[in-house]
Design a protein around this motif. Sequence first.
Motif, PDB file in Angstrom:
ATOM      1  N   PRO A  19       0.805  -1.230   0.000  1.00 49.27           N
ATOM      2  CA  PRO A  19       0.000   0.000   0.000  1.00 49.27           C
ATOM      3  C   PRO A  19       0.839   1.282   0.000  1.00 49.27           C
ATOM      4  O   PRO A  19       0.397   2.312  -0.512  1.00 49.27           O
ATOM      5  N   LEU A  20       2.061   1.215   0.578  1.00 44.11           N
ATOM      6  CA  LEU A  20       2.849   2.446   0.714  1.00 44.11           C
ATOM      7  C   LEU A  20       3.447   2.916  -0.610  1.00 44.11           C
ATOM      8  O   LEU A  20       3.630   4.123  -0.813  1.00 44.11           O
ATOM      9  N   ALA A  21       3.753   1.995  -1.531  1.00 41.92           N
ATOM     10  CA  ALA A  21       4.344   2.403  -2.821  1.00 41.92           C
ATOM     11  C   ALA A  21       3.395   3.322  -3.603  1.00 41.92           C
ATOM     12  O   ALA A  21       3.814   4.398  -4.057  1.00 41.92           O
ATOM     13  N   PRO A  22       2.106   2.963  -3.765  1.00 42.58           N
ATOM     14  CA  PRO A  22       1.195   3.917  -4.430  1.00 42.58           C
ATOM     15  C   PRO A  22       1.009   5.208  -3.635  1.00 42.58           C
ATOM     16  O   PRO A  22       0.836   6.278  -4.224  1.00 42.58           O
ATOM     17  N   LEU A  23       1.058   5.113  -2.301  1.00 40.73           N
ATOM     18  CA  LEU A  23       0.892   6.321  -1.475  1.00 40.73           C
ATOM     19  C   LEU A  23       2.043   7.292  -1.709  1.00 40.73           C
ATOM     20  O   LEU A  23       1.827   8.503  -1.851  1.00 40.73           O
ATOM     21  N   VAL A  24       3.270   6.779  -1.761  1.00 36.91           N
ATOM     22  CA  VAL A  24       4.435   7.639  -2.003  1.00 36.91           C
ATOM     23  C   VAL A  24       4.310   8.312  -3.370  1.00 36.91           C
ATOM     24  O   VAL A  24       4.516   9.530  -3.512  1.00 36.91           O
ATOM     25  N   GLY A  25       3.941   7.520  -4.395  1.00 38.24           N
ATOM     26  CA  GLY A  25       3.752   8.090  -5.734  1.00 38.24           C
ATOM     27  C   GLY A  25       2.689   9.165  -5.740  1.00 38.24           C
ATOM     28  O   GLY A  25       2.848  10.227  -6.358  1.00 38.24           O
ATOM     29  N   SER A  26       1.601   8.918  -5.014  1.00 38.97           N
ATOM     30  CA  SER A  26       0.498   9.875  -4.944  1.00 38.97           C
ATOM     31  C   SER A  26       0.936  11.176  -4.284  1.00 38.97           C
ATOM     32  O   SER A  26       0.627  12.273  -4.772  1.00 38.97           O
ATOM     33  N   VAL A  27       1.660  11.077  -3.169  1.00 39.76           N
ATOM     34  CA  VAL A  27       2.096  12.273  -2.437  1.00 39.76           C
ATOM     35  C   VAL A  27       3.069  13.090  -3.281  1.00 39.76           C
ATOM     36  O   VAL A  27       2.946  14.325  -3.384  1.00 39.76           O
ATOM     37  N   LEU A  28       4.039  12.411  -3.911  1.00 45.36           N
ATOM     38  CA  LEU A  28       5.011  13.133  -4.743  1.00 45.36           C
ATOM     39  C   LEU A  28       4.317  13.850  -5.898  1.00 45.36           C
ATOM     40  O   LEU A  28       4.596  15.020  -6.188  1.00 45.36           O
ATOM     41  N   ALA A  29       3.387  13.135  -6.557  1.00 45.01           N
ATOM     42  CA  ALA A  29       2.678  13.742  -7.694  1.00 45.01           C
ATOM     43  C   ALA A  29       1.756  14.862  -7.227  1.00 45.01           C
ATOM     44  O   ALA A  29       1.661  15.918  -7.863  1.00 45.01           O
ATOM     45  N   GLY A  30       1.091  14.653  -6.096  1.00 42.86           N
ATOM     46  CA  GLY A  30       0.118  15.623  -5.612  1.00 42.86           C
ATOM     47  C   GLY A  30       0.746  16.884  -5.045  1.00 42.86           C
ATOM     48  O   GLY A  30       0.156  17.965  -5.115  1.00 42.86           O
ATOM     49  N   VAL A  31       1.949  16.751  -4.483  1.00 43.92           N
ATOM     50  CA  VAL A  31       2.599  17.915  -3.877  1.00 43.92           C
ATOM     51  C   VAL A  31       3.500  18.619  -4.893  1.00 43.92           C
ATOM     52  O   VAL A  31       3.355  19.818  -5.161  1.00 43.92           O
ATOM     53  N   PHE A  32       4.427  17.861  -5.489  1.00 45.41           N
ATOM     54  CA  PHE A  32       5.443  18.487  -6.346  1.00 45.41           C
ATOM     55  C   PHE A  32       5.047  18.558  -7.823  1.00 45.41           C
ATOM     56  O   PHE A  32       5.728  19.205  -8.609  1.00 45.41           O
TER      57      PHE A  32
END
Length: 671
Positions: free
Chosen positions: A14-27
């Motif tokens: 679950p954490l791999a998609p979460l990291v991708g989501s946060v990076l895309a959503g923030v930066f």
Amino acid sequence: MSQTLQTSNLLAVPLAPLVGSVLAGVFGTHFGGNWLGRRITHSLTILGVLVAFILSAQTLWSVAVDGARFNETLYTWMVVGGLKMEVGFLIDGLTAMMMCVVTFVSLMVHVYTIGYMEEDEGYNRFFSYISLFTFSMLMLVMSNNMLQLFFGWEAVGLVSYLLIGFWFNKPTAIFANMKAFLVNRVGDFGFILGIGLIAAFAGTLNYAEAFTKTSELAALTLPGTEWMLVTVICICLFIGAMGKSAQFPLHVWLPDSMEGPTPISALIHAATMVTAGIFMVARMSPLFELSDTALNLVMVVGAITALFMGFLGLIQNDIKRVVAYSTLSQLGYMTVALGASAYSVAVFHLMTHAFFKALLFLGAGSVIMGMHHNQDIRWMGGVRKYMPITWITSLLGSLALIGTPFFSGFYSKDSIIEAVAESTLPAAGFAHFAVLAGVFVTAFYSFRMYFLVFHGEERYDQNPDAHHHDQHGDDHHDHTPHESPWVVTVPLLLLAIPSVVIGYFTIDAMLFGDFFKDAIFVNEDAHEAMHELGHAYHGAIAMALHAFSSAPFWLALAGVVSSFYMYMINPAVPAAIKRACMPIFNLFENKYYMDWINENILARGARALGTGLWKGADQSVIDGGIVNGSWKLVGAVSVVIRQLQSGYLYHYALAMIVGVFLLMTWFVWLK
């Protein structure tokens, strides 16, 4: 406890998609300064989901081949009294299968989105949302306790709200996402009541611990009533499933969710959000097996949804809405299987449906792109020669949907019909009629759409609304369809493969093997449907060959032939039927007036009640009576008391003498 399942690997899912989501959503968005370009954003999010899929596939292999299992708490959030609130994972056959389905379909949707959302300004934001959706769904299916289940449940609801209203400048999208959010709150209220009852009477939120206390729960009644506690718990939990899995009458949000972009239609309606309710009921099978009343309710609601939502698909002209109503109908089939205690069959259909429904949605999206953003099937026709890959994959998806022998949908759909036929519950007769009639209806509307889009004369240059689509940058002088780019067609081809073969290869293990042995519990003494199915099963090939002499096959064939005749050979027939059955057509056109009832009776009634309570109780009683009344009373009393405070000594002396006289009189009178 097998050592082959590493905690770190499971956490990474679950954490791999979460990291991708946060990076895309923030930066990758304006919020973080647009540091990441489109290519980096979609690469990061796709990488996250790819990692999750590879690890999920390894987990499924370990579970299926090595018999690996995992059930541990990873983090204790808080302890309230004796109630532990934890984060943990439970990995068994049911979870491992769901992990693979969710991550694979999500991966296909991510790749497809590169092509579909190419011209959209919110490209990076969209990738962030769908990765966050994947994280939420994985947390839901991997949970080993009801607190984490509820977290995932609400998280997918929140992200679906963001995705359905992705085009937030479009009023219909805003209305649709608010509608989805509010209708799901109704279901979630029932769901949290069910969880609360389990916590109150079992003293735990952990699945395994709660299931060990089922015999104690079965002996209890709801305080103050004669209702079985376990029946109330199961009905409350099922109300949650009715909202999330769009069962009648909480189904109204799902067709409107088509206002979101097509990739999210595939993600919500195929493998993820709408199947959460089916997964949850299957996971809670030890509780549902204790209440025939709850199972009857599940079966009746599923049967109504399977048949009557299918009818609405017959008159839809929007290509996405036809597929959406087929999703409603198929969710009804899964729910009927749950009611028949054929939980493994329901989950099996969940899996096969995920592949062919994602394929049909993405195929519809490909057609929309090729048709220059036209979604009305009345203005298509003859698309087959322009879009060969989209055509063949859509045909395979449609054949799987209607239950063609040897296709994946056949094995799961036929098993549901057989399981209902073997059920001994009072509702089984109606449910069996509904799922059989639904076979004809499904075949008819599926191939009505297929024939109108891919065959017959070309009608795309007759579209009266063509001039409205210039905003997409299309040359409105040339409306010739074109095949979609490879980022769209490759996911179609990859989804078409399991849509055809996955049922054949997995039916033995999932329905009649021990794949779900410790995930799903069935009381075979009381509910014999699965036992009878096992007796009648003689292999996947024999089952498919036998189907050619069974009612579902001939009903499906009749549906296909009828649609071919009406829309390819004699188009005057549908128009004549419409004229002859205008009241029924109006009923279908208005979706059984459910939206009208919700907006004009329930919503207005709730508003009138709220206004009455506000003006009658809040303003009149609380503000007018208690708050204002109390200070007015104090003021009135103080006016009287103030007259007694003259400041003259002889007034006070007189008052003391009168007081003493009254006290003496009182005491004498008492004697």
